[in-house]
Design a protein around this motif. Structure first.
Motif, PDB file in Angstrom:
ATOM      1  N   MET A   1       0.811   7.237   0.226  1.00  0.00           N
ATOM      2  CA  MET A   1      -0.617   7.454   0.006  1.00  0.00           C
ATOM      3  C   MET A   1      -1.174   8.553   0.916  1.00  0.00           C
ATOM      4  O   MET A   1      -2.133   9.236   0.561  1.00  0.00           O
ATOM      5  N   GLN A   2      -0.575   8.722   2.098  1.00  0.00           N
ATOM      6  CA  GLN A   2      -1.029   9.772   3.016  1.00  0.00           C
ATOM      7  C   GLN A   2       0.185  10.517   3.557  1.00  0.00           C
ATOM      8  O   GLN A   2       0.557  10.374   4.722  1.00  0.00           O
TER       9      GLN A   2
ATOM     10  N   PHE B   1      -1.769   3.849  -6.626  1.00  0.00           N
ATOM     11  CA  PHE B   1      -2.449   2.583  -6.338  1.00  0.00           C
ATOM     12  C   PHE B   1      -3.668   2.395  -7.225  1.00  0.00           C
ATOM     13  O   PHE B   1      -4.013   1.256  -7.588  1.00  0.00           O
ATOM     14  N   ASP B   2      -4.328   3.481  -7.603  1.00  0.00           N
ATOM     15  CA  ASP B   2      -5.450   3.376  -8.545  1.00  0.00           C
ATOM     16  C   ASP B   2      -4.999   2.749  -9.859  1.00  0.00           C
ATOM     17  O   ASP B   2      -5.685   1.909 -10.450  1.00  0.00           O
TER      18      ASP B   2
ATOM     19  N   TRP C   1       1.708   3.270   2.725  1.00  0.00           N
ATOM     20  CA  TRP C   1       0.928   4.272   3.452  1.00  0.00           C
ATOM     21  C   TRP C   1       1.627   5.622   3.445  1.00  0.00           C
ATOM     22  O   TRP C   1       1.009   6.677   3.297  1.00  0.00           O
TER      23      TRP C   1
ATOM     24  N   ILE D   1       0.843  -1.194   0.000  1.00  0.00           N
ATOM     25  CA  ILE D   1       0.000   0.000   0.000  1.00  0.00           C
ATOM     26  C   ILE D   1       0.878   1.243   0.000  1.00  0.00           C
ATOM     27  O   ILE D   1       0.557   2.246  -0.622  1.00  0.00           O
TER      28      ILE D   1
ATOM     29  N   LEU E   1      -4.637  12.692   1.033  1.00  0.00           N
ATOM     30  CA  LEU E   1      -4.621  11.310   0.552  1.00  0.00           C
ATOM     31  C   LEU E   1      -4.337  11.322  -0.943  1.00  0.00           C
ATOM     32  O   LEU E   1      -4.986  12.045  -1.707  1.00  0.00           O
TER      33      LEU E   1
ATOM     34  N   ARG F   1     -12.319   2.407  -0.065  1.00  0.00           N
ATOM     35  CA  ARG F   1     -12.076   2.775  -1.467  1.00  0.00           C
ATOM     36  C   ARG F   1     -11.836   1.552  -2.347  1.00  0.00           C
ATOM     37  O   ARG F   1     -12.273   1.518  -3.506  1.00  0.00           O
ATOM     38  N   TYR F   2     -11.128   0.539  -1.814  1.00  0.00           N
ATOM     39  CA  TYR F   2     -10.662  -0.559  -2.669  1.00  0.00           C
ATOM     40  C   TYR F   2     -11.302  -1.911  -2.336  1.00  0.00           C
ATOM     41  O   TYR F   2     -10.842  -2.938  -2.835  1.00  0.00           O
TER      42      TYR F   2
ATOM     43  N   PHE G   1      -8.915   3.219   3.423  1.00  0.00           N
ATOM     44  CA  PHE G   1      -8.343   2.407   2.346  1.00  0.00           C
ATOM     45  C   PHE G   1      -9.306   1.304   1.911  1.00  0.00           C
ATOM     46  O   PHE G   1      -9.572   1.138   0.718  1.00  0.00           O
TER      47      PHE G   1
ATOM     48  N   PHE H   1      -4.120   8.787  -4.071  1.00  0.00           N
ATOM     49  CA  PHE H   1      -4.456   7.435  -4.502  1.00  0.00           C
ATOM     50  C   PHE H   1      -3.996   7.117  -5.927  1.00  0.00           C
ATOM     51  O   PHE H   1      -4.199   6.010  -6.411  1.00  0.00           O
ATOM     52  N   ARG H   2      -3.394   8.095  -6.634  1.00  0.00           N
ATOM     53  CA  ARG H   2      -3.136   7.923  -8.056  1.00  0.00           C
ATOM     54  C   ARG H   2      -2.357   6.654  -8.377  1.00  0.00           C
ATOM     55  O   ARG H   2      -2.740   5.869  -9.246  1.00  0.00           O
TER      56      ARG H   2
END
Length: 1010
Positions: free
Chosen positions: A350-351, A362-363, A347, A345, A357, A421-422, A418, A359-360
């Protein structure tokens, strides 16, 4: 699911000689975590804001509080190998940057750090590109490598970080933004290797499929900017080393042009290697050799939908690669049947701040793998600095690196966001990674259990359907080189009950180390009443030292064993090699090479996923401990029997299976299918030298396991000049009487009074048969010349040849040591790696005989047994004088089992600094227990070290009477074994032994007085 071969026009993976720019860092694509030196003290911080419609790494600082800033990335940004390169760093400077100089920093394999400064023009603001011309031998001052520092960039090397010097006398806040880092390789690289080689198959990733009808082509591409003439020769071989063809030709290629040579089309599935020798004719460059590879297979995927049942997974770090390579990785995983992809992840990325946050990245990963029908298996790990719980003490204050424990509130909040979202992208989530290693967890086992509970509660509330897994543990409880809390596994099982659904285990290395680890933690689960399923979330073995074939076999054994012992899934580590250094263990775990060429393990993975996907485990098959076999039910209803041998006294123990109602097939490591004869419902299943799968289609239940065709425990160790007896139990698997003919074929120097025997057995009966053997006094095996005895068994409808490796009892001369050692251990299969599989331990992994190997001589001098051990070891390190601790340093263990004694002798030899060499009786037969001190004093030990040759010499004299070794016993012989431990100053790193289990008398070696 779309046809994957529509995507194969992802273009050829050739690099253009005239466009050799490589992106190292792009902050738009990723926002890596880093450490700013003394950031709190100096009032410095970083973030990733959006400026001028581009994401930048922004460093903020106050020149009044320090003279400079410096930082290093946590991520390893691998650099291509180069002799000269130009780095381009795109920066954004505000008008008040307040910097006089900006420096690029690189780090090589020995942690030597190189700094390359670039002066900044005062007052120049805005977006600009800084140029750094770098030589691999820059001749500048370096630091960080200690005695290994040589002023030369020793590859593999990485982008370490940057530094900035402040202008003097300025006040206020300063800022700099970093957008991208690229490097351009200079043409001298093309001159050194002017030809770029590849095998074109018409499919992606150099995969050849039967349906394509394509012929593999060896492509030669001229990377120079001028005409190239060269003589080229090539040869094609399979993974077993069998030659399939060769050729030679003269090339004359214009700049940027290519030509192709047709290769033989392999008839079987597998991986194939093209060994190429290039001899430039124009005097520009010397002869060099390269090996490239391709594979023939039927792809097991992609398949639609997320996995059902047992999960076939793989690990990797796509975020570390360019976007186009990330998509290639997803397709490569899908083609070989991967259905679960384990990834970080991250983290901290991501944060990066509590209120932000991102997310790009991991998206994109989620989209790439979902497109291929692959489910994610994320790892909740790597805490941002703002979320670290500062009240918790960091373990090992002197240790550099590692992650602190996150605050409970931050864990709960982020975990909930998290999974919300996923949640439709995964069903399993792993809480942290390898908390038993300091590099990942500088906190205690109690802290980890608290972290696990916080994550579990947040995830269960946000997404009840998600299964929560513990972090993957590297090994059983105990202290190692970079162990955090040695009891973290025990505490997790004992105190974490109810706060996870699945236990996660890694256990890198060879098969039996992994298997013993699984059985070990399952004993702990039972001990503490917390038995759950487990997931082998990251486990593999590097191809370094063992080769690609044994790497593929290890996958087969580990995956099947894990499944049969309660695993819900298995993830190979990792999809592609991390780099190109063939001697770096961390670089060679992948199923593909770093440049996407298939390895043997890729083809084996494809076979396993294609054969067993959506299957179901049934039961283990009892096979007399000579082999391991398990019954599975395939998705088409067929019974599957993966089978492999686990004994050294036979090359192909053969087992009987009865009740087969239809046909039978054998599937080898790479998916090649052959028919197996079925006679009256009986099949002979051979546990050969390589694992295989037996398939019984159309059967509702597994066949009956009916034992071995010819069961025997003879070791085939020959004592020259003595009479011995080879005997075993022959079994008639048929219901009616049968006449069997047995023929024994022996190597020269061994005779049998009755080499041919005929016997009639009643239906389903057994009978013991004996073959008296006699060998010549001069019989001996020759180094590198294997000997084999064959037993041919025939009856109506059945014919089988059993093969036995022949060895010879080793002679200890009565006239002093011979010139040839009695035993030698210098191969990878003799080595057990003790350090964990992680980057900071890579330099401690066994790299060849020069790292650790040994030779042993034995002899008799009157009434004294003499032993001489020569240990080749790059560093002699034995810091302990306490006998109990000495096995943790450089140490020699000796095993002696005398035939007329209960128990065994274990002797230990060590030489600590500034003390005399010592020998200790670590284990004695019970009858000698009260005489330990007396026996030790009767022995004489000597030690010498040749630092130039990197060789340690141990010699030991044992009076025969001290261990009650009678003259008759010396001549008859006893069992001997040896194990050597290696410690180069950072903890025990490896063991070298002649057998798998040092203490098992059945694996020891007979020796006799000559």
């Amino acid at each position: 699911m779309k046809n994957p071969f529509v995507l194969l026009v992802l273009s050829s993976f050739l690099l253009n000689a005239f466009c050799r720019e490589v992106t190292i860092l792009d902050c738009e694509r990723e926002q890596p975590d880093l450490t700013l030196f003394q950031a709190d003290k100096n009032g410095q911080e970083y973030d990733y804001p959006l400026q001028r419609e581009q994401t930048l790494l922004q460093i903020r600082y106050f020149p009044k509080r320090a003279t400079h800033f410096e930082f290093f990335f946590h991520k390893r940004f691998q650099l291509p190998e180069f002799s000269r390169a130009r780095f381009r760093v795109k920066i954004d400077l505000p008008e008040a940057a307040k910097l006089s100089r900006f420096s690029l920093r690189l780090r090589d394999r020995d942690n030597e750090i190189f700094q390359f400064p670039c002066p900044l023009e005062k007052g120049k603001a805005g977006v600009q590109t800084l140029l750094f011309d770098v030589s691999a031998e820059p001749g500048i001052k370096t630091w960080g490598a200690g005695d290994k520092g040589n002023g030369k960039i020793d590859f593999p090397a990485v982008l370490h970080g940057f530094a900035g010097d402040f202008q003097r006398g300025v006040k206020g806040e300063g800022r700099i933004g970093i957008a991208t880092v690229t490097m351009e390789l200079h043409d001298d690289v093309a001159n050194e290797e002017p030809l770029e080689l590849s095998v074109e198959t018409g499919g992606p990733f150099h995969l050849l499929t039967p349906e394509s009808g394509k012929v593999p082509k060896l492509r030669f591409f001229n990377r120079r900017k001028e005409l190239l003439t060269a003589n080229v020769s090539w040869s094609l071989r399979n993974v077993m080393g069998l030659s399939l063809g060769k050729g030679a030709q003269q090339l004359s290629l214009a700049p940027g042009k290519f030509t192709e040579q047709l290769l033989p089309v392999p008839q079987q599935f597998g991986v194939y290697y093209v060994d190429v020798t290039i001899r430039p004719e124009d005097g520009k460059g010397s002869e060099y050799r390269r090996t490239i590879q391709f594979a023939k297979l039927v792809p097991a995927g992609p398949t639609a939908g997320f996995p059902r049942g047992f999960r076939f997974g793989v690990c990797d770090h796509p975020e570390r690669y360019p976007l186009d390579e990330q998509k290639k990785m997803a397709l490569a995983a899908a083609l070989c049947g991967v259905k679960t992809f384990r990834c970080d992840i991250s983290w901290q990325t991501m944060q990066p701040r509590p209120d932000r946050l991102v997310f790009r990245s991991f998206d994109r990963i989620a989209a790439d793998y979902s497109e291929q029908g692959i489910e994610l298996q994320p790892i909740f790990s790597f805490v941002p600095s703002w979320a670290v719980d500062r009240s918790k003490k960091l373990l090992e204050p002197g240790f550099k690196g590692g992650w602190g424990c996150p605050r409970g509130d931050a864990v709960r909040e982020f975990a909930a966001k998290f999974v919300a979202r996923y949640r439709n992208k995964f069903h399993y989530i792993e809480i942290w990674n390898e908390p038993d290693l300091l590099i990942f967890a500088r906190f205690s086992g109690d802290d980890y259990v608290e972290l696990l509970k916080n994550a579990f509660q947040a995830i269960r509330q946000a997404a009840p359907e998600v299964k929560v897994m513990t972090a993957g543990f590297t090994r059983l409880p105990g202290r190692g080189r970079i162990t955090s809390d040695p009891d973290v596994m025990t505490k997790t099982i004992r105190d974490g009950k109810g706060y996870y659904d699945i236990f996660s285990y890694h256990g890198h290395g060879m098969f039996w180390g992994f298997a013993n680890g699984v059985l070990g933690f399952q004993r702990l689960q039972k001990q503490y009443g917390n038995v759950t399923p487990f997931y082998a979330t990251e486990t593999a073995v590097s191809a370094v030292n063992i080769g690609e074939l044994l790497q593929a076999e290890t996958l087969f054994k580990k995956l099947i064993f894990a499944w049969a012992h309660g695993a819900v899934g298995y993830n190979w580590y990792n999809l592609r090699n991390k780099g190109n250094d063939l001697r770096n263990s961390e670089h060679n775990y992948g199923m593909l090479t770093h440049d996407f060429q298939p390895k043997a393990v890729y083809v084996t993975y494809n076979m396993l996923s294609g054969t067993f996907r959506d299957g179901r485990f049934l039961n283990e098959v009892p096979l007399n401990e000579k082999a391991l076999g398990y019954f599975f039910k395939g998705r088409d209803g067929a019974i599957l029997l993966p089978l492999w041998k686990e004994e050294r006294n036979s090359k192909n123990p053969t087992f009987l299976f009865k009740g087969i109602s239809g046909k039978a097939e054998r599937i080898d490591l790479f998916g090649n299918v052959s028919n197996v004869p079925v006679r009256e419902g009986v099949v002979l299943a051979e546990a050969g030298e390589h694992p295989a799968v037996y398939r019984f289609p159309g059967m509702k239940k597994p066949p009956e396991a009916a034992g071995e065709l010819f069961r025997n425990d003879f070791s085939w160790t020959i004592y020259p000049g003595r009479k011995q007896e080879f005997r075993g139990m022959l079994r008639n698997p048929f219901p009616a009487p049968r006449r069997f003919t047995l023929k024994l074929e022996l190597p020269e120097g061994i005779r049998c009074e009755a080499e041919r025997v005929s016997v009639t057995l009643a239906g389903n009966a057994t009978r013991e048969l004996r073959f008296p053997l006699c060998s010549e006094n001069e019989f001996a095996t020759k180094l590198g010349v294997p000997l084999q005895a064959d037993l041919q068994i025939e009856t109506i409808g059945l014919k089988q040849k059993l093969r036995y490796p022949v060895s010879c009892s080793s002679a200890f001369p009565s006239f002093g040591f011979s010139s040839r050692p009695n035993f030698t251990a210098d191969r990878a299969d003799a080595v057990k790696i003790l350090v964990p599989s992680e980057p900071t331990s890579a330099h401690l992994v066994w790299r060849g005989p020069e790292d650790l190997s040994f030779k042993v001589w034995g002899a008799y001098r009157g009434d004294t047994l003499c032993l001489k051990v020569e240990v080749r070891d790059d560093v002699h390190f034995q810091p302990f004088t306490d006998a109990a601790k000495q096995p943790d340093g450089d140490y020699v263990h000796l095993f002696l089992k005398l035939p007329d004694q209960s128990g065994y002798w274990e002797l230990g030899m060590a030489k600590a600094e500034k003390s005399r060499p010592q020998v200790h009786c670590r284990q004695l037969p019970p009858a000698f227990a009260g005489r330990r001190k007396e026996i030790e004093q009767a022995m004489k030990i000597e030690f010498s070290r040749d630092d130039k040759r990197k060789v340690s010499h141990y010699s030991l004299e044992i009076p025969r009477k001290s261990i009650a070794l009678s003259p008759q016993c010396a001549e008859t012989g006893f069992l001997f074994n040896i194990k050597v431990a290696d410690n180069d100053g950072e903890g025990r790193e490896s063991l070298t032994c002649l057998s798998t289990d040092f203490w098992d008398a059945a694996q020891a070696f007979p020796v006799h007085k000559q």
